[in-house]
Each structure stands twice: as C-alpha cells, then as structure tokens.
Design a protein around this motif. Structure first.
Motif, mmCIF file in Angstrom:
data_model
loop_
_atom_site.group_PDB
_atom_site.id
_atom_site.type_symbol
_atom_site.label_atom_id
_atom_site.label_comp_id
_atom_site.label_asym_id
_atom_site.label_seq_id
_atom_site.Cartn_x
_atom_site.Cartn_y
_atom_site.Cartn_z
ATOM 1 N N SER A 139 -60.572 15.485 4.869
ATOM 2 C CA SER A 139 -59.817 14.928 5.533
ATOM 3 C C SER A 139 -59.939 14.139 6.723
ATOM 4 O O SER A 139 -59.236 12.759 6.691
ATOM 5 N N HIS A 140 -59.742 14.733 7.327
ATOM 6 C CA HIS A 140 -60.609 14.089 9.308
ATOM 7 C C HIS A 140 -61.274 14.600 9.428
ATOM 8 O O HIS A 140 -62.041 15.751 9.577
ATOM 9 N N SER A 141 -62.021 14.209 10.719
ATOM 10 C CA SER A 141 -63.026 14.792 11.707
ATOM 11 C C SER A 141 -62.505 16.071 12.370
ATOM 12 O O SER A 141 -63.331 16.448 13.448
ATOM 13 N N ALA A 143 -62.435 19.510 13.853
ATOM 14 C CA ALA A 143 -63.260 21.431 13.997
ATOM 15 C C ALA A 143 -62.363 22.289 12.725
ATOM 16 O O ALA A 143 -63.112 22.556 12.038
ATOM 17 N N ASP A 144 -61.128 22.423 12.520
ATOM 18 C CA ASP A 144 -61.181 22.872 11.755
ATOM 19 C C ASP A 144 -60.780 22.266 10.282
ATOM 20 O O ASP A 144 -59.868 23.444 9.186
ATOM 21 N N HIS A 145 -61.305 21.424 10.018
ATOM 22 C CA HIS A 145 -61.998 20.380 8.592
ATOM 23 C C HIS A 145 -62.894 20.380 8.589
ATOM 24 O O HIS A 145 -62.921 21.010 7.117
ATOM 25 N N SER A 298 -53.826 21.180 4.148
ATOM 26 C CA SER A 298 -54.661 22.114 4.974
ATOM 27 C C SER A 298 -54.387 23.081 6.102
ATOM 28 O O SER A 298 -55.207 24.067 6.146
ATOM 29 N N HIS A 299 -53.123 23.547 6.002
ATOM 30 C CA HIS A 299 -52.923 24.991 6.682
ATOM 31 C C HIS A 299 -51.478 25.193 5.855
ATOM 32 O O HIS A 299 -50.525 24.753 5.773
ATOM 33 N N PHE A 300 -51.055 26.703 6.009
ATOM 34 C CA PHE A 300 -50.410 27.163 5.319
ATOM 35 C C PHE A 300 -50.613 26.449 4.151
ATOM 36 O O PHE A 300 -51.133 26.161 3.050
HETATM 37 ZN ZN LIG Z 1 -55.732 20.808 11.695
#
Ligand SMILES: [Zn+2]
Length: 480
Positions: A139-141, A143-145, A298-300
């Motif tokens: 989805s984007h750069s 770190a958590d993705h 992408s969270h919760f």
């Molecule tokens: Zn995130």
C-alpha cells in the motif's frame, strides 16, 4: 489519570532496559539468519523463517513487558488469522497481512512489520489453500506494510507499488537514523537502533509493476478481478489501494490512517515529506465513487456497510476540505499562522477523532505546504540565530525568580504555553533551578490533562516524554 501517567513513566524507563535486551536478541537472530542464508540447502527458507519467528516472538515478549498503557495499545496486537470471507484471509498484527486466494494463485495486500512477518506467514500457511503467491501489493513504503515482502517474495513474484514508491523508500532509508531517533523519542519502547540485518532491515523492496496517481492497474486471476489505484496524500505520496469490483471490497492500507473515520494526519509530527491535502481529497473522491461495502484497512478490523464505509469517507472528505478552505481563506485575509491554528475548526457536527491527526497541526502543515519556511513575521527568521539564543541574557536581566513567578501567573490564568516560554528563558540561565523545573512539570502535567481530551497519540506521547525528562532533571536540581 495521574497515577496511570506515573505508571507510563516507569514503564518507559523499563522500556529502555528492555530495548537494550532487544538489540542482543536482534544480533543473535541476525547471526542465525546470516548463517542459514549462506549455508543454502532446500530447507533454507523455512529455517530462516523459523529463526525470524523465534527472534520476533522473543523481541515482542520484551516489548509486552514495557508496561506503558499506550505502548501496549500500539504493540499488543496479537497475531491471529481471521477469514474476511470465503477466500480472503487477514493475519492480524501491528500491521495486517492479507491474502486473497484464487484457484490460479494468491495475491497479497500488505505484509506487516518485519518483526511479526515470520509468525504471520506461519499462521497463514496453516490455513491457506494450495497455491503460489503470484503478486504482492504494497500500500505504501512504511515499515509496517512492507516488512514481510522479503519473507514471502519468490524470484517471479510480481511486486505492485505506486510509481513514487522507490523514491519514498529511498528517502526513508537515507534518513533512517534521523527519523528513528525522532520516533524513538515519541515511542520509547522502540529499540535503540534500527534493525540492520537481512530480513529485518528496512527497505530493499523493488516493484515490478507501478501505478501512477489516480490511475488503475487491472488484472484478473482465477476469476477474481483486481484493480490497484494510485491514491496519494494519506500516509505518503506513494499510497495505493486495492479494489475488488465484483465483491465491492476496498483494501485501504493506511489511506485513512489507523482509525476510521478520523481527521487524517496531513503531515505527521514525526517528520516525513508532505502529504498533499487537495490531492488527498481527490483520492477520497475516487474511493467514495467506488461505493465499497467493505473497507479492509491494514491496521485493526474491517469496516462493513455503506453507511459506515462511504459515510465515514464523506465525513473525512468534508473535514479535510473545510480545514483546507479555512486556511486558504485565512491566509488570503492576512491572518497569521498562529491565529489560524487557534481559530480553524472542524465543520459543525463532524465529530471526527483527532487521535492521530490534529486540526491545529494540519493548519500549520497546510500553511507551510503552500508558503514554506518564511512566515514574514520577523527579520530574525532569515538568520541562523533563534530567539532561544538570547534567553539566558533575558533571564539575567529580568531575574530568574521573577520569570518563575510570571510562569506561575500564566499557568493560573490558564496560559500554560506562555508559562513554558518564560520557563525556557529561566532554565536557559539556570538549567538546574528546582523551582523552574517543578513549575515546568506542573505546566506539562496540565497540558497533558488537556491533551487527553482529544487524546492525540503524538501529543500525549510527546508530553509524557517531556514530563519524564523533567522528572529526571529534578533529580539533579538545586536551589529554590
Ligand atoms: Zn501503517
């Protein structure tokens, strides 16, 4: 609230010791991964994943023991796999990893944090039907993705990202030490150094297919149609979303931020490049037009039902549009930045949380996005001599005692920020003056109580950190 706050301060002190242990774990894991990586062999990848999984669990157990409530809110997202429907799997964690299964191979959307990627992979492998991962969409750069890409990627896996992904990843990597130290001030449970080894290191993701702003990349696999749209302006210029038109499901990454709906983080206090407000409105329009029945962030957890999905996006659109318009009108009317930070409000009835993005900071962001660094307020802005350079002299002239008294007056009148200004002058002259530090402590505590109303994570984390630093300075303080 005050006792909860003290627990947080103690928690973050323990967090520091824990962070040191984390480095030891990371070093052992890195050594194991390096060894396995260089040994080769058929079981190499599974063994590497196993090693990374153990390292991740140990590191996370340690984070769990950092008993700050807020740290736990952010970090205690246990890894579990949920079925979103009969063909979509979501591995929950700090960042979610999604697998959309088809009879002709599977497509991933986002891959979570490197620390959790191996365990997400292991949990997903238990439930996924047979089939190769053919595409990974990031989805984007952040770190958590992208943390899990290296764990899942095979030589022929297509990596789909925004056209600007490489540039965003480039600057985030180039400035990693700078951003890391800033983030760590806000999130003290982070390890002291960014992980640098192999699969845990940030970056190194190379897209094979890229998508431009508001353009669509469309493909079909096993009867499922996938549409990837470039939707800039939310958590970076390189934001994309995945749309499954037959099922009316939108995978949103961080397009809306960690909460939904919310007032978005138009520019983040952590730093990072600009997030363009009008472009973001255009991205919201694109997603509203899709009329998603389900939004999978992408969270919760997913958001279900048009009233919630489209309704939430419309409220966000209205809020960003209104704040943006108020700033532009105020700038044209000759109002100062600080006036606008004070005056600009969400539209009536909007009731969006400011837990992630704060309206007054968006005002400052939008102002500086258009007008950049020179505010036309003072000649001194042009030169590398900040106001702070004369604080100590002013304090001597005014008298430190008088400044502390003035700070108390300000605080009693409800002007804690003015109080902090004069205390900064007093402390520039006498950095260990107990009365100034304890007055500063009172001001910070009051600001924290006020901040807990909007409960903006960054503001609260910042104030908690300043209170912790002031507490420790008081331990060395002298004088009355
Ligand atoms: Zn995130």
């Amino acid at each position: 609230m005050k006792s909860a706050h003290r627990a947080n301060v103690l928690g973050s002190q323990r967090g520091l010791a824990i962070a040191k242990l984390l480095i030891v774990v990371a070093v052992i894991a890195v050594a194991a991964i390096w060894y396995l990586n260089n040994e080769g062999g058929e079981l190499k990848q599974q063994a590497m994943i196993q090693a990374a999984s153990i390292a991740g669990s140990v590191a996370e157990d340690m984070l769990d023991r950092a008993d700050s409530e807020r740290a736990n809110q952010l970090h205690k997202v246990p890894i579990s796999v949920e079925k979103i429907n009969d063909f979509i799997f979501q591995a929950r964690g700090i960042g979610n990893t999604h697998v959309i299964t088809t009879s002709a191979g599977h497509v991933m959307f986002d891959t979570g944090l490197a620390l959790q990627a191996a365990r997400q992979l292991q949990e997903l492998q238990k439930v996924l039907p047979e089939g190769e991962i053919t595409h990974i969409i990031t989805s984007h750069s952040h770190a958590d993705h992208i943390g899990g890409v290296k764990f899942w990627q095979k030589p022929d896996t297509e990596i789909i990202a925004h056209h600007d992904f490489l540039e965003e990843q480039r600057y985030l990597k180039d400035l990693e030490p700078y951003f890391w130290s800033r983030n760590r001030l806000l999130f003290p449970f982070m390890p002291e150094q960014p992980p640098e080894a192999g699969m845990f290191a940030y970056g190194g993701v190379t897209p094979t297919i890229t998508v431009q702003d508001w353009e669509v990349y469309r493909f079909e696999q096993g009867g499922v149609i996938f549409e990837v749209y470039g939707t800039p302006g939310a958590e970076g210029a390189d934001n994309i979303v995945l749309w499954l038109p037959q099922h009316k499901i939108l995978f949103s990454g961080d397009t809306f931020g960690p909460m939904f709906p919310q007032f978005p983080n138009v520019f983040t206090m952590r730093g990072e490049k600009v997030r363009k407000p009008v472009e973001y409105i255009r991205s919201l329009d694109l997603m509203i037009a899709l009329q998603p029945e389900v939004i999978v962030p992408s969270h919760f957890s997913p958001v279900v039902g048009l009233e919630n999905t489209v309704g939430g996006m419309q409220r966000m659109r209205e809020a960003v549009d209104s704040v943006h318009a108020q700033v532009v009108a105020g700038m044209n009317a000759g109002k100062t930045l600080y006036q606008l930070m004070e005056e600009v409000r969400l539209p009536a009835g909007s009731e969006l949380t400011q837990g992630h993005g704060k309206v007054s900071w968006a005002v400052k962001s939008i102002w500086e996005y258009y007008a950049t660094w020179f505010h036309f307020e003072s000649t001194t802005e042009l030169y590398p001599v900040p106001t702070r350079a004369v604080y100590a002299d002013v304090a001597v002239l005014a008298g430190v005692e008088a400044l502390i008294q003035q700070a108390q007056n300000y605080r009693q009148q409800g002007s804690c920020v003015k109080a902090l200004h004069v205390l900064e002058m007093a402390l520039a002259a006498e950095p260990q003056r107990a009365a100034a530090l304890s007055e500063q402590q009172s001001c910070l505590q009051e600001l924290l109580q006020e901040a807990l109303v909007l409960n903006n994570t960054y503001e609260v984390m910042w104030l908690e950190k300043q209170i912790e630093l002031t507490t420790s300075a008081l331990g060395f303080a002298s004088g009355g």
